[in-house]
Design a protein around this motif. Structure first.
Motif, PDB file in Angstrom:
ATOM      1  N   LEU A  45      18.772  -6.997  24.119  1.00 63.34           N
ATOM      2  CA  LEU A  45      17.663  -6.534  24.950  1.00 63.34           C
ATOM      3  C   LEU A  45      18.282  -5.866  26.170  1.00 63.34           C
ATOM      4  O   LEU A  45      18.977  -6.525  26.946  1.00 63.34           O
ATOM      5  N   ALA A  46      18.061  -4.568  26.299  1.00 60.98           N
ATOM      6  CA  ALA A  46      18.740  -3.815  27.355  1.00 60.98           C
ATOM      7  C   ALA A  46      17.744  -3.032  28.201  1.00 60.98           C
ATOM      8  O   ALA A  46      16.868  -2.344  27.669  1.00 60.98           O
ATOM      9  N   ALA A  47      17.887  -3.151  29.505  1.00 60.57           N
ATOM     10  CA  ALA A  47      17.121  -2.325  30.439  1.00 60.57           C
ATOM     11  C   ALA A  47      18.017  -1.176  30.859  1.00 60.57           C
ATOM     12  O   ALA A  47      18.997  -1.375  31.574  1.00 60.57           O
ATOM     13  N   ALA A  48      17.708   0.001  30.363  1.00 57.87           N
ATOM     14  CA  ALA A  48      18.548   1.162  30.646  1.00 57.87           C
ATOM     15  C   ALA A  48      17.713   2.416  30.504  1.00 57.87           C
ATOM     16  O   ALA A  48      17.010   2.595  29.513  1.00 57.87           O
ATOM     17  N   GLN A  49      17.781   3.279  31.487  1.00 60.28           N
ATOM     18  CA  GLN A  49      17.023   4.516  31.452  1.00 60.28           C
ATOM     19  C   GLN A  49      17.827   5.634  30.812  1.00 60.28           C
ATOM     20  O   GLN A  49      19.035   5.527  30.612  1.00 60.28           O
ATOM     21  N   THR A  50      17.134   6.727  30.499  1.00 61.42           N
ATOM     22  CA  THR A  50      17.821   7.938  30.062  1.00 61.42           C
ATOM     23  C   THR A  50      18.790   8.372  31.169  1.00 61.42           C
ATOM     24  O   THR A  50      18.453   8.346  32.346  1.00 61.42           O
ATOM     25  N   GLY A  51      19.988   8.746  30.770  1.00 58.37           N
ATOM     26  CA  GLY A  51      20.992   9.150  31.750  1.00 58.37           C
ATOM     27  C   GLY A  51      22.053   8.095  31.977  1.00 58.37           C
ATOM     28  O   GLY A  51      23.026   8.332  32.692  1.00 58.37           O
TER      29      GLY A  51
END
Length: 223
Positions: A45-51
């Motif tokens: 489960l990862a919280a990561a935005q584009t970029g």
């Protein structure tokens, strides 16, 4: 402290060669944290935005895991499914797969709506390792028996928060009923909302947790 390298993440030489071709030398924080976790075979489960480099991160890990398996022979029965909310993102993910699989014998394709379904069906008549898809078009193909999801070993939900915002939760639930119970699942979201946590509880088993912020630098993997 010495700088972390892609080689230190236990990636195979053909993948390292493909990475070198792109000009990148050091993994981003999401890659450095997620790749070792996923290579161990667990859910994520990862919280990561584009970029942040997340697309290259899960693409490289999937390719590494597939390298340890024999050639796929079943037609229209992919081993890996990557679900994305939009056709633009689906095309971008498939481009990443193509970029990093250039020196390995792993097949992939992308399917999304708004275009003729026939060429997609024809490609699915052949063996396939990785399928990148939007939920609506994937359900169309499932309904027409053009794709068999019973062999999915790795499932990726990319930008899951956007999928929920766009009303894909019902499509996702329909697909969840088809997926094999025994699989590795990776869920990426820009935020950990209550809805995302609820979805994660249904999809993931004891996931590793990774949370990174987007860095405002030009030296990032734009993915």
């Amino acid at each position: 402290m010495s700088e972390l390298t892609f080689a230190s993440l236990a990636l195979a030489e053909p993948l390292l060669r493909a990475i070198a071709d792109t000009g990148y030398t050091a993994p981003t924080p999401i890659q450095a944290q997620a790749i070792p976790l996923v290579l161990q075979g667990g859910d994520l489960l990862a919280a990561a935005q584009t970029g942040t480099g997340k697309t290259a991160g899960f693409t490289l890990t999937i390719l590494q895991l597939l390298l340890g398996k024999g050639p796929i022979e079943a037609k229209g029965r992919p081993r890996v499914l990557i679900l994305t909310p939009t056709r633009e993102l689906a095309a971008q993910v498939e481009e990443s797969v193509q970029t990093y699989s250039k020196y390995v014998d792993i097949s992939s394709m992308v399917v999304f709506g708004g275009v003729n379904i026939r060429p997609q069906q024809q490609r699915l008549y052949k063996p396939l390792d990785i399928l990148v898809a939007t939920p609506g078009r994937l359900l169309d193909l499932v309904g027409q028996r053009s794709v068999d999801l019973s062999g999915i070993e790795i499932l990726v939900l990319d930008e899951a928060d956007r999928m929920l915002d766009m009303g894909f939760i019902h499509d996702i639930k329909k697909l969840m009923a088809i997926f094999p119970k025994e699989r590795q699942t990776l869920l990426f979201s820009a935020t950990f909302s209550d809805e995302i946590k609820e979805l994660a509880d249904k999809l993931l088993k004891n996931p590793g947790l990774v949370e990174v912020a987007r860095r405002n630098t030009t030296n990032e993997l734009i993915s």
